[in-house]
Design a protein around this motif. Structure first.
Motif, PDB file in Angstrom:
ATOM      1  N   LEU A 173       3.980   5.197  13.340  1.00  0.00           N
ATOM      2  CA  LEU A 173       3.534   4.490  14.545  1.00  0.00           C
ATOM      3  C   LEU A 173       2.296   5.151  15.129  1.00  0.00           C
ATOM      4  O   LEU A 173       2.097   6.363  15.011  1.00  0.00           O
ATOM      5  N   LEU A 174       1.516   4.343  15.832  1.00  0.00           N
ATOM      6  CA  LEU A 174       0.246   4.799  16.382  1.00  0.00           C
ATOM      7  C   LEU A 174      -0.016   4.117  17.723  1.00  0.00           C
ATOM      8  O   LEU A 174       0.344   2.958  17.929  1.00  0.00           O
ATOM      9  N   GLY A 175      -0.659   4.810  18.637  1.00  0.00           N
ATOM     10  CA  GLY A 175      -1.061   4.212  19.906  1.00  0.00           C
ATOM     11  C   GLY A 175       0.120   3.782  20.737  1.00  0.00           C
ATOM     12  O   GLY A 175       1.147   4.476  20.804  1.00  0.00           O
ATOM     13  N   ASP A 176      -0.002   2.639  21.414  1.00  0.00           N
ATOM     14  CA  ASP A 176       1.062   2.170  22.301  1.00  0.00           C
ATOM     15  C   ASP A 176       2.391   1.953  21.591  1.00  0.00           C
ATOM     16  O   ASP A 176       3.439   1.959  22.227  1.00  0.00           O
ATOM     17  N   ALA A 177       2.380   1.747  20.302  1.00  0.00           N
ATOM     18  CA  ALA A 177       3.638   1.601  19.566  1.00  0.00           C
ATOM     19  C   ALA A 177       4.449   2.878  19.601  1.00  0.00           C
ATOM     20  O   ALA A 177       5.684   2.859  19.563  1.00  0.00           O
ATOM     21  N   ALA A 178       3.753   4.033  19.711  1.00  0.00           N
ATOM     22  CA  ALA A 178       4.426   5.331  19.703  1.00  0.00           C
ATOM     23  C   ALA A 178       4.455   5.988  21.066  1.00  0.00           C
ATOM     24  O   ALA A 178       5.416   6.689  21.407  1.00  0.00           O
ATOM     25  N   ALA A 215       0.851  -1.188   0.000  1.00  0.00           N
ATOM     26  CA  ALA A 215       0.000   0.000   0.000  1.00  0.00           C
ATOM     27  C   ALA A 215       0.886   1.236   0.000  1.00  0.00           C
ATOM     28  O   ALA A 215       2.115   1.145   0.097  1.00  0.00           O
ATOM     29  N   ASP A 216       0.255   2.405  -0.051  1.00  0.00           N
ATOM     30  CA  ASP A 216       1.018   3.655  -0.054  1.00  0.00           C
ATOM     31  C   ASP A 216       1.755   3.872   1.260  1.00  0.00           C
ATOM     32  O   ASP A 216       2.872   4.405   1.271  1.00  0.00           O
ATOM     33  N   ILE A 217       1.113   3.522   2.376  1.00  0.00           N
ATOM     34  CA  ILE A 217       1.722   3.712   3.692  1.00  0.00           C
ATOM     35  C   ILE A 217       1.460   2.499   4.567  1.00  0.00           C
ATOM     36  O   ILE A 217       0.562   1.688   4.278  1.00  0.00           O
ATOM     37  N   LEU A 218       2.243   2.393   5.645  1.00  0.00           N
ATOM     38  CA  LEU A 218       2.046   1.328   6.627  1.00  0.00           C
ATOM     39  C   LEU A 218       1.970   1.970   8.016  1.00  0.00           C
ATOM     40  O   LEU A 218       2.815   2.798   8.373  1.00  0.00           O
ATOM     41  N   ILE A 219       0.947   1.581   8.787  1.00  0.00           N
ATOM     42  CA  ILE A 219       0.730   2.123  10.129  1.00  0.00           C
ATOM     43  C   ILE A 219       0.921   1.018  11.150  1.00  0.00           C
ATOM     44  O   ILE A 219       0.257  -0.021  11.096  1.00  0.00           O
ATOM     45  N   GLY A 220       1.837   1.233  12.091  1.00  0.00           N
ATOM     46  CA  GLY A 220       2.086   0.271  13.150  1.00  0.00           C
ATOM     47  C   GLY A 220       1.255   0.595  14.373  1.00  0.00           C
ATOM     48  O   GLY A 220       1.573   1.516  15.124  1.00  0.00           O
ATOM     49  N   ALA A 221       0.182  -0.154  14.576  1.00  0.00           N
ATOM     50  CA  ALA A 221      -0.670  -0.009  15.757  1.00  0.00           C
ATOM     51  C   ALA A 221      -0.619  -1.313  16.543  1.00  0.00           C
ATOM     52  O   ALA A 221      -1.633  -1.816  17.021  1.00  0.00           O
TER      53      ALA A 221
END
Length: 395
Positions: A294-299, A154-160
């Motif tokens: 990164l998102l949530g607890d990952a960040a 995909a265009d981006i990847l989000i680590g949640a």
């Protein structure tokens, strides 16, 4: 910086189906970006989780994607927190501002199930049993690799994907969670079991040796305990049996006022959430790299003492999607971090101070119990806590 990163994203891979992942996918869909979620656990195989609160600010964020009503209906209303000492002395209360959505509490696993169901009902594809192993940023897209040797692009990847985020390992493998000195245990018991309903109160007890919290609606009682351990090895958690943990908790709470001992008498292995160390991430230096964010607890993982982990994850999910709606990828990631970092790190720092109070020795505990009523009466009013609980994101 490639020219491709100056284009806006139209597709996204979201790693993690807990809280932040499904909310991010819903918000991205609202922003016109196609997102798919990959979750390592299959439905029904993850931890049920102990009682978890969704604060007013979290429900505000969930309302942007239409998920607030589902969770509010399923949760136990808990608009008030009552904090006491081990002697039974009330140290203070924290009331939800009546102008804000009322705090609700429900099992952590139930929150994930409801958010996953809402996302799927709105057309978000969720693939279960996929464990993220790595990613390649091509400059034009991101290719994610999973443990079954499949890939997705995909265009981006989000680590949640939580405090031990595998996605964060791709960005900066040096960042590790910080142990707070406390172990968390908890669960639910059914029936009254001699416990009076708390009438919407979540009751917290700074005990002589450990911290205990509970709430009950008469049909079900949720509880948790935080026990100080200066040093903790994984083997200690794996090798300590249910009966041994129960014995340790009974010894810790035997001299405290409140129903801890009665609740513990009704805990069964099936309703007991395995103990885990309470950890946080006080400062993650880099939240994004190229097309990965990164998102949530990952960040920004805060310890459970904040009561804000799920709410902050929901906020960040909505804010990230809003930035990606309005800006090219590189600018969106920068704007997202600049809007979120100071707020989440303030919450993490306040929770760390609470953890120190929970792990206080006898002398420090006496000072805590003597001075906490003064501080709570002045600094936990709706006006003083509005920065935390009244936070809204204008979509």
């Amino acid at each position: 910086m490639t020219n491709e990163q100056h284009r806006r994203a139209t597709t996204a891979l979201v790693i993690g189906g807990g809280v932040g992942g499904p909310v991010a996918a819903l918000a991205l869909r609202k922003a016109g970006i196609d997102a798919q979620v990959f979750e390592a656990y299959r439905p029904g195989t993850g931890s049920k989780g102990g009682p978890l609160g969704l604060a007013s600010n979290g429900l505000n964020a969930l309302s942007v994607v239409g998920a607030d009503a589902d969770l509010a209906a399923a949760g136990m209303p808990t608009p008030r927190m009552v904090i006491s000492s081990g002697t039974g002395k009330v140290l203070g209360t924290i009331d939800t501002d009546p102008s804000l959505p009322g705090r609700v509490t429900l099992p952590r696993g139930r929150i994930s199930e409801l958010l996953q169901a809402r996302a799927e009902a709105d057309g978000v594809p969720i693939t279960y049993g996929k464990r993220f192993e790595g990613a390649v940023d091509t400059g034009r897209s991101v290719i994610a690799r999973f443990d079954d040797r499949t890939t997705a692009e995909a265009d981006i990847l989000i680590g949640a994907d939580g405090i031990r985020s595998a996605v964060r390992g791709v960005i900066d493998p040096s960042v590790k969670p910080r142990y707070t000195g406390l172990v968390g245990l908890g669960g639910y018991i059914d029936g009254p079991a001699g416990i009076e309903p708390t009438g919407g109160d979540f009751r917290m007890i700074f005990g002589r040796r450990a911290f205990f919290g509970y709430l009950s609606d008469g049909a079900q009682t949720g509880w948790f305990a935080n026990m100080p351990y200066r040093r903790l090895e994984d083997a200690d958690l794996r090798n300590t049996t249910f009966d041994q943990w129960m014995s340790r908790m009974r010894a810790a709470f035997a001299d405290d006022a409140g129903p801890a001992m009665t609740i513990l008498d009704h805990v069964t292995p099936d309703g007991f959430i395995p103990p885990s160390p309470l950890e946080d991430l006080p400062h993650v230096p880099v939240w994004s790299k190229g097309r990965i964010v990164l998102l949530g607890d990952a960040a920004h993982a805060t310890s459970p003492s904040s009561g804000q982990g799920a709410s902050l994850a929901a906020e960040s999910a909505v804010e990230l999607a809003k930035c990606l709606r309005d800006l090219p990828v590189d600018q969106a990631f920068q704007a997202y971090e600049s809007r979120r970092r100071a707020r989440v790190e303030r919450v993490i720092a306040e929770a760390a101070r609470t953890n120190q109070s929970k792990a206080a020795g006898p002398v420090a505990a006496r000072f805590r119990d003597a001075f906490m009523p003064f501080f709570m009466s002045r600094f936990t009013t709706p006006e003083k806590t509005a920065w935390q609980y009244a936070h809204t994101i204008e979509w």
